[in-house]
Design an enzyme around this catalytic site. Structure first.
Site, PDB file in Angstrom:
ATOM      1  N   GLY A  10       0.825  -1.209   0.000  1.00  0.00           N
ATOM      2  CA  GLY A  10       0.000   0.000   0.000  1.00  0.00           C
ATOM      3  C   GLY A  10       0.858   1.257   0.000  1.00  0.00           C
ATOM      4  O   GLY A  10       2.092   1.190  -0.093  1.00  0.00           O
ATOM      5  N   PHE A  11       0.196   2.368   0.146  1.00  0.00           N
ATOM      6  CA  PHE A  11       0.868   3.671   0.085  1.00  0.00           C
ATOM      7  C   PHE A  11       1.872   3.838   1.241  1.00  0.00           C
ATOM      8  O   PHE A  11       3.075   3.996   1.018  1.00  0.00           O
ATOM      9  CB  PHE A  11      -0.232   4.740   0.086  1.00  0.00           C
ATOM     10  CG  PHE A  11       0.187   6.096   0.517  1.00  0.00           C
ATOM     11  CD1 PHE A  11       1.249   6.750  -0.086  1.00  0.00           C
ATOM     12  CD2 PHE A  11      -0.514   6.755   1.533  1.00  0.00           C
ATOM     13  CE1 PHE A  11       1.622   8.021   0.313  1.00  0.00           C
ATOM     14  CE2 PHE A  11      -0.151   8.021   1.937  1.00  0.00           C
ATOM     15  CZ  PHE A  11       0.922   8.650   1.342  1.00  0.00           C
ATOM     16  N   ILE A  12       1.416   3.739   2.482  1.00  0.00           N
ATOM     17  CA  ILE A  12       2.343   3.909   3.608  1.00  0.00           C
ATOM     18  C   ILE A  12       3.257   2.688   3.700  1.00  0.00           C
ATOM     19  O   ILE A  12       4.472   2.814   3.896  1.00  0.00           O
ATOM     20  CB  ILE A  12       1.575   4.112   4.942  1.00  0.00           C
ATOM     21  CG1 ILE A  12       0.698   5.367   4.872  1.00  0.00           C
ATOM     22  CG2 ILE A  12       2.561   4.226   6.113  1.00  0.00           C
ATOM     23  CD1 ILE A  12      -0.124   5.646   6.128  1.00  0.00           C
ATOM     24  N   ASP A  31       0.127  -8.767   1.477  1.00  0.00           N
ATOM     25  CA  ASP A  31      -0.834  -7.777   0.985  1.00  0.00           C
ATOM     26  C   ASP A  31      -1.774  -8.494   0.021  1.00  0.00           C
ATOM     27  O   ASP A  31      -1.321  -9.304  -0.788  1.00  0.00           O
ATOM     28  CB  ASP A  31      -0.086  -6.651   0.256  1.00  0.00           C
ATOM     29  CG  ASP A  31      -0.920  -5.393   0.107  1.00  0.00           C
ATOM     30  OD1 ASP A  31      -0.474  -4.331   0.580  1.00  0.00           O
ATOM     31  OD2 ASP A  31      -2.035  -5.461  -0.471  1.00  0.00           O
ATOM     32  N   GLY A  36      -3.768  -1.958  -2.256  1.00  0.00           N
ATOM     33  CA  GLY A  36      -2.347  -1.792  -2.577  1.00  0.00           C
ATOM     34  C   GLY A  36      -2.088  -2.150  -4.027  1.00  0.00           C
ATOM     35  O   GLY A  36      -3.017  -2.512  -4.759  1.00  0.00           O
ATOM     36  N   THR A  95     -12.210  -6.880   7.677  1.00  0.00           N
ATOM     37  CA  THR A  95     -10.746  -6.772   7.566  1.00  0.00           C
ATOM     38  C   THR A  95     -10.179  -6.100   8.805  1.00  0.00           C
ATOM     39  O   THR A  95      -9.185  -6.554   9.377  1.00  0.00           O
ATOM     40  CB  THR A  95     -10.364  -5.918   6.331  1.00  0.00           C
ATOM     41  OG1 THR A  95     -10.990  -6.485   5.206  1.00  0.00           O
ATOM     42  CG2 THR A  95      -8.870  -5.848   6.127  1.00  0.00           C
ATOM     43  N   ALA A 117      -1.587  -0.032  13.297  1.00  0.00           N
ATOM     44  CA  ALA A 117      -1.965   1.267  12.738  1.00  0.00           C
ATOM     45  C   ALA A 117      -3.440   1.535  12.996  1.00  0.00           C
ATOM     46  O   ALA A 117      -4.306   0.764  12.598  1.00  0.00           O
ATOM     47  CB  ALA A 117      -1.685   1.288  11.237  1.00  0.00           C
ATOM     48  N   TYR A 149     -16.038   2.898  10.507  1.00  0.00           N
ATOM     49  CA  TYR A 149     -14.586   2.909  10.298  1.00  0.00           C
ATOM     50  C   TYR A 149     -13.895   3.230  11.624  1.00  0.00           C
ATOM     51  O   TYR A 149     -13.006   2.509  12.084  1.00  0.00           O
ATOM     52  CB  TYR A 149     -14.278   3.952   9.227  1.00  0.00           C
ATOM     53  CG  TYR A 149     -12.848   4.087   8.793  1.00  0.00           C
ATOM     54  CD1 TYR A 149     -11.961   3.026   8.855  1.00  0.00           C
ATOM     55  CD2 TYR A 149     -12.385   5.303   8.282  1.00  0.00           C
ATOM     56  CE1 TYR A 149     -10.653   3.173   8.425  1.00  0.00           C
ATOM     57  CE2 TYR A 149     -11.089   5.461   7.850  1.00  0.00           C
ATOM     58  CZ  TYR A 149     -10.221   4.395   7.932  1.00  0.00           C
ATOM     59  OH  TYR A 149      -8.930   4.550   7.510  1.00  0.00           O
ATOM     60  N   LYS A 153     -11.733   0.530  14.022  1.00  0.00           N
ATOM     61  CA  LYS A 153     -10.340   0.778  14.420  1.00  0.00           C
ATOM     62  C   LYS A 153     -10.232   0.935  15.941  1.00  0.00           C
ATOM     63  O   LYS A 153      -9.221   0.578  16.542  1.00  0.00           O
ATOM     64  CB  LYS A 153      -9.775   2.022  13.721  1.00  0.00           C
ATOM     65  CG  LYS A 153      -9.649   1.914  12.212  1.00  0.00           C
ATOM     66  CD  LYS A 153      -8.868   0.709  11.736  1.00  0.00           C
ATOM     67  CE  LYS A 153      -7.393   0.835  11.896  1.00  0.00           C
ATOM     68  NZ  LYS A 153      -6.672  -0.331  11.298  1.00  0.00           N
TER      69      LYS A 153
END
Ligand code: UDP
Length: 322
Positions: A10-12, A31, A36, A95, A117, A149, A153
């Site tokens: 992915g991005f990060i 992944d 991603g 997920t 994260a 969301y 988290k």
């Protein structure tokens, strides 16, 4: 050190892999490419310190193999992007909750340090600043899907803290605030890549609502540096830590700034939230992190100026011809 990065394409995640390899660490990635992309890591395929597997973090047997053979886990794999979560509410909750539970359970079984994260979404609809890790959290009703969301988290955070308290698992939870930079895609709703691509094409720049909502944007290079320091940090176990930038800007001003930096002829248009996200949507009007805890732990806070971050990101999109 061998570090497992979930969500490493992915991005990060992919920016973190670059940094870890530069620092001489060994890196494994899992992944499922749901958000991603192999493009983000293909430059690493010939690096002997790098290996990757394309699969879901819900594959427990595979996760067990990966976690038992690493020294530390950075758990980034998650549903990302407000637009993406609104369009895929069920798989996003699965997920976020089941995937993190699997990662924590196995990290505990093999007694490996794990960074989990989380996100500034968890704070909910505060308007005060700065947001501190021990602030109360304010959500709307469950009919407003956005809050799923934050809530999913938050369950991740509770689970990690519960493992720490009851099993002494070495874990740190990071709350990331609007990370931006090269490799971020606008496909899942994120504002900066969307505005840059719109401006480069001279398309209308789409500001949602009245544009007075604010954010502090953080350079991905600073975020991965902070993650690296937290991996190495002996303190911070069982803590929740903000990672974010310091320059607060309204979304309308962001649109104007990106238009000027690019020299674009785009018109800036204001789109009501219900047209952008469907009904029952609530935005966060302000989001500014307190960075005291981060600084006290790792003696570093993200400081790259917004103009510089935007320039890097514009160059990235220019090079890819939008
Ligand atoms: N936004 C916008 N236009 C877009 C995409 C997003 O005005 O094309 C707004 C969005 O409503 C929010 C802010 O930009 O107020 C940041 O959105 P993003 O999805 O990047 O992150 P968020 O902070 O909402 O998680």
């Amino acid at each position: 050190m061998k570090i497992l990065v979930t969500g490493g394409a992915g991005f990060i995640g992919s920016n973190l892999c670059d940094l870890l390899l530069e620092k001489g660490e060994e890196v494994s990635v899992i992944d499922d490419l749901s958000t991603g992309s192999l493009d983000n890591i293909s430059h690493l395929f010939n690096n002997p310190g790098f290996n990757y597997v394309i699969d879901t973090i819900l594959n427990e047997q595979l996760m067990e193999d990966l976690i038992s053979s690493c020294d530390c886990i950075v758990h980034l794999a998650a549903a990302v992007g407000v637009k993406h979560v609104l369009e895929n509410p069920l798989s996003s909750i699965e997920t976020n909750i089941l995937g993190t539970e699997t990662a924590l359970k196995l990290a505990n079984k093999y007694k490996k340090k794990i960074l989990v994260a989380s996100t500034s979404e968890v704070y909910g609809k505060h308007t005060h600043a700065p947001l501190k890790e021990d602030d109360n959290l304010i959500y709307g009703p469950p009919s407003t899907m956005r809050w799923s969301y934050a809530a999913s988290k938050l369950v991740d955070e509770f689970t990690a803290l519960a493992y720490h308290r009851t099993k002494k698992l070495d874990t740190i939870i990071i709350r990331c605030f609007n990370t931006i930079g090269p490799r971020q895609t606008g496909m899942y709703g994120m504002v900066v890549p969307r505005f840059i691509q719109q401006a480069l094409r001279d398309d209308p720049i789409t500001v949602y609502g009245d544009g007075k909502q604010t954010r502090t944007f953080t350079y991905v290079g600073d975020v991965v540096e902070a993650i690296y320091r937290l991996i190495k940090c002996k303190k911070g176990s069982g803590e929740v830590v903000n990672i974010g930038g310091t320059e607060e800007i309204s979304i309308a001003d962001l649109a104007q700034k990106i238009k000027e930096l690019i020299g674009s002829n785009s018109e800036i248009v204001f789109i009501p939230y219900d047209q952008a996200y469907g009904k029952d949507f609530e935005d966060m009007m302000r989001r500014v992190p307190s960075l005291e805890k981060l600084e006290s732990l790792i003696d570093f806070v993200p400081k790259t100026p917004l103009d510089e971050i935007l320039q890097h990101t514009i160059e990235y999109f220019r090079a890819r011809a939008v």
